[in-house]
Design an enzyme around this catalytic site. Structure first.
Site, PDB file in Angstrom:
ATOM      1  CE  LYS A 166      76.903  14.254 185.510  1.00  0.00           C
ATOM      2  NZ  LYS A 166      78.283  14.333 185.982  1.00  0.00           N
ATOM      3  CG  ASP A 206      80.859  11.601 185.837  1.00  0.00           C
ATOM      4  OD1 ASP A 206      81.353  11.970 184.765  1.00  0.00           O
ATOM      5  OD2 ASP A 206      79.757  12.035 186.261  1.00  0.00           O
TER       6      ASP A 206
HETATM    7  P1  NAP Z   1      76.735  20.178 192.069  1.00  0.00           P
HETATM    8  O1  NAP Z   1      75.985  18.889 192.118  1.00  0.00           O
HETATM    9  O2  NAP Z   1      75.988  21.435 191.806  1.00  0.00           O
HETATM   10  O3  NAP Z   1      77.542  20.345 193.461  1.00  0.00           O
HETATM   11  C1  NAP Z   1      78.209  21.539 193.777  1.00  0.00           C
HETATM   12  C2  NAP Z   1      78.954  21.361 195.093  1.00  0.00           C
HETATM   13  O4  NAP Z   1      79.648  22.592 195.367  1.00  0.00           O
HETATM   14  C3  NAP Z   1      78.023  21.107 196.284  1.00  0.00           C
HETATM   15  O5  NAP Z   1      78.673  20.255 197.187  1.00  0.00           O
HETATM   16  C4  NAP Z   1      77.864  22.505 196.892  1.00  0.00           C
HETATM   17  O6  NAP Z   1      77.605  22.493 198.285  1.00  0.00           O
HETATM   18  C5  NAP Z   1      79.268  23.068 196.656  1.00  0.00           C
HETATM   19  N1  NAP Z   1      79.270  24.529 196.629  1.00  0.00           N
HETATM   20  C6  NAP Z   1      78.806  25.339 195.646  1.00  0.00           C
HETATM   21  N2  NAP Z   1      78.996  26.633 195.979  1.00  0.00           N
HETATM   22  C7  NAP Z   1      79.569  26.628 197.206  1.00  0.00           C
HETATM   23  C8  NAP Z   1      80.001  27.652 198.088  1.00  0.00           C
HETATM   24  N3  NAP Z   1      79.878  28.942 197.772  1.00  0.00           N
HETATM   25  N4  NAP Z   1      80.576  27.313 199.271  1.00  0.00           N
HETATM   26  C9  NAP Z   1      80.726  25.987 199.602  1.00  0.00           C
HETATM   27  N5  NAP Z   1      80.316  24.980 198.806  1.00  0.00           N
HETATM   28  C10 NAP Z   1      79.749  25.285 197.631  1.00  0.00           C
HETATM   29  O7  NAP Z   1      77.887  20.108 190.959  1.00  0.00           O
HETATM   30  P2  NAP Z   1      78.658  18.836 190.391  1.00  0.00           P
HETATM   31  O8  NAP Z   1      78.017  18.393 189.140  1.00  0.00           O
HETATM   32  O9  NAP Z   1      78.897  17.850 191.467  1.00  0.00           O
HETATM   33  O10 NAP Z   1      80.044  19.528 189.965  1.00  0.00           O
HETATM   34  C11 NAP Z   1      80.961  19.977 190.948  1.00  0.00           C
HETATM   35  C12 NAP Z   1      82.246  20.469 190.274  1.00  0.00           C
HETATM   36  O11 NAP Z   1      82.874  19.393 189.577  1.00  0.00           O
HETATM   37  C13 NAP Z   1      81.994  21.554 189.235  1.00  0.00           C
HETATM   38  O12 NAP Z   1      83.054  22.474 189.312  1.00  0.00           O
HETATM   39  C14 NAP Z   1      82.056  20.813 187.918  1.00  0.00           C
HETATM   40  O13 NAP Z   1      82.497  21.627 186.867  1.00  0.00           O
HETATM   41  C15 NAP Z   1      83.090  19.744 188.235  1.00  0.00           C
HETATM   42  N6  NAP Z   1      82.908  18.531 187.415  1.00  0.00           N
HETATM   43  C16 NAP Z   1      83.945  18.109 186.669  1.00  0.00           C
HETATM   44  C17 NAP Z   1      83.822  16.961 185.914  1.00  0.00           C
HETATM   45  C18 NAP Z   1      84.982  16.523 185.074  1.00  0.00           C
HETATM   46  O14 NAP Z   1      84.820  15.606 184.256  1.00  0.00           O
HETATM   47  N7  NAP Z   1      86.147  17.095 185.254  1.00  0.00           N
HETATM   48  C19 NAP Z   1      82.632  16.219 185.911  1.00  0.00           C
HETATM   49  C20 NAP Z   1      81.577  16.675 186.689  1.00  0.00           C
HETATM   50  C21 NAP Z   1      81.732  17.838 187.446  1.00  0.00           C
HETATM   51  P3  NAP Z   1      76.108  22.238 198.841  1.00  0.00           P
HETATM   52  O15 NAP Z   1      75.891  20.751 198.772  1.00  0.00           O
HETATM   53  O16 NAP Z   1      76.126  22.754 200.215  1.00  0.00           O
HETATM   54  O17 NAP Z   1      75.184  22.995 197.915  1.00  0.00           O
END
Ligand code: NAP
Length: 289
Positions: free
Chosen positions: A71, A107
């Site tokens: 993204k 989003d």
């Molecule tokens: P991303 O950029 O990879 O971010 C992941 C986030 O989760 C980061 O803040 C990361 O922390 C944190 N994280 C991961 N593992 C962790 C752990 N073990 N302990 C604490 N924090 C942890 O992913 P994203 O694209 O933002 O997506 C995040 C979530 O939103 C996902 O579940 C995705 O499926 C969902 N999502 C949903 C939609 C929808 O339309 N419903 C759209 C987009 C995303 P760090 O920064 O410290 O690494």
């Protein structure tokens, strides 16, 4: 729909991409609205993204979505970026018009459309929101919440610096609106007490680890709306815990739906009936079970 040289090409770029429900949504909508379009899931690594965009231009795609982890990486390959996407600093939708690629972010719209009906009884300017996580999706959500006019946005993240950068970005436009905290029990306890909405924007609780939760159940309370951006599983451990505590809950399916409907409108000029789109997403989810 017969596929021919007249078929308009669309797709979603990500890595991995097999789990994406966007092809179910958009191909279903093309059929419903009699649009000669085809939407493909395209798995592409970061190092090959530039070459793929060149291919997309050559193949005269009409538009595409971008998901994790591209993204932000897509930005240098675009000719223009819409104002909202610029503010968020990430693009999830691209419109291709006569060889020009313009990036948008739908989003935030998806998130607000999905949360709005759940908060109608509360005054928006009084709402305090606690967000867990600070990845690509949270950027769009936090900035859209600030723009929507909530009172306070607290962002808790494992990597605190990432939350601090986003908070600084928000406070530059909306002074004092946001603060960053570590994702640790003491800090969470203090802040969740006053919160009206808790948003899980971490990837903790997804289908590969369905029993994990980003926050201790004991910290949840019945006055919260607990919103999990995850939609698979439909009810994460966090949402099960929240229900047991008497809180209201919402998962990420409606956000996925509305970000997709706006993308569809940007490409075709048609904003689809949400009920039709929702049915295609649910059908796609069932197929994956
Ligand atoms: P991303 O950029 O990879 O971010 C992941 C986030 O989760 C980061 O803040 C990361 O922390 C944190 N994280 C991961 N593992 C962790 C752990 N073990 N302990 C604490 N924090 C942890 O992913 P994203 O694209 O933002 O997506 C995040 C979530 O939103 C996902 O579940 C995705 O499926 C969902 N999502 C949903 C939609 C929808 O339309 N419903 C759209 C987009 C995303 P760090 O920064 O410290 O690494």
């Amino acid at each position: 729909m017969k596929i021919s040289t007249k078929t308009n090409l669309f797709g979603v770029l990500g890595d991995p991409i097999a789990q994406s429900l966007s092809p179910d949504l958009h191909n279903g909508l093309f059929e419903t609205y009699h649009i000669n379009g085809l939407y493909l899931p395209i798995e592409i690594s970061s190092e090959n993204l530039g070459d793929l965009v060149t291919g997309i231009r050559l193949m005269d795609f009409k538009g595409f979505n971008i998901t994790k982890p591209h993204k932000l990486e897509i930005l240098p390959y675009l000719d223009e970026i819409d104002l909202t996407a610029k503010k968020i600093g990430a693009v999830n939708t691209v419109v291709c018009n006569c060889g020009k690629l313009k990036g948008y972010n739908t989003d935030g719209f998806g998130f607000i459309k999905s949360i709005e009906p759940k908060l109608r009884e509360k005054k928006r300017s009084d709402l305090k929101v606690l967000i867990l996580g600070c990845g690509g999706a949270v950027k769009a959500v936090a900035i859209s919440l600030a723009e929507w006019g909530v009172k306070e946005i607290v962002i808790a993240n494992r990597t605190l610096e990432k939350a601090e950068i986003l908070v600084e970005q928000i406070n530059r436009i909306w002074p004092g609106k946001s603060k960053a905290i570590p994702i640790e029990p003491d800090f969470l306890e203090k802040n969740i007490h006053e919160a009206d909405v808790l948003v899980n924007g971490t990837s903790i609780g997804m289908a590969n680890a369905p029993h994990q939760t980003p926050i201790n159940k004991e910290l949840l309370h019945k006055n919260l709306l607990v919103y999990d951006m995850i939609y698979n599983p439909e009810k994460t451990q966090l949402l099960c815990d929240a229900l047991e505590k008497g809180a209201s809950v919402e998962n990420g399916l409606e956000m996925l739906l509305y970000q997709g409907l706006l993308a569809f409108e940007l490409w075709t000029g048609v904003f689809p009936n949400p009920e039709i789109g929702r049915a295609y997403l649910k059908k796609g989810l069932k197929k994956d079970e």
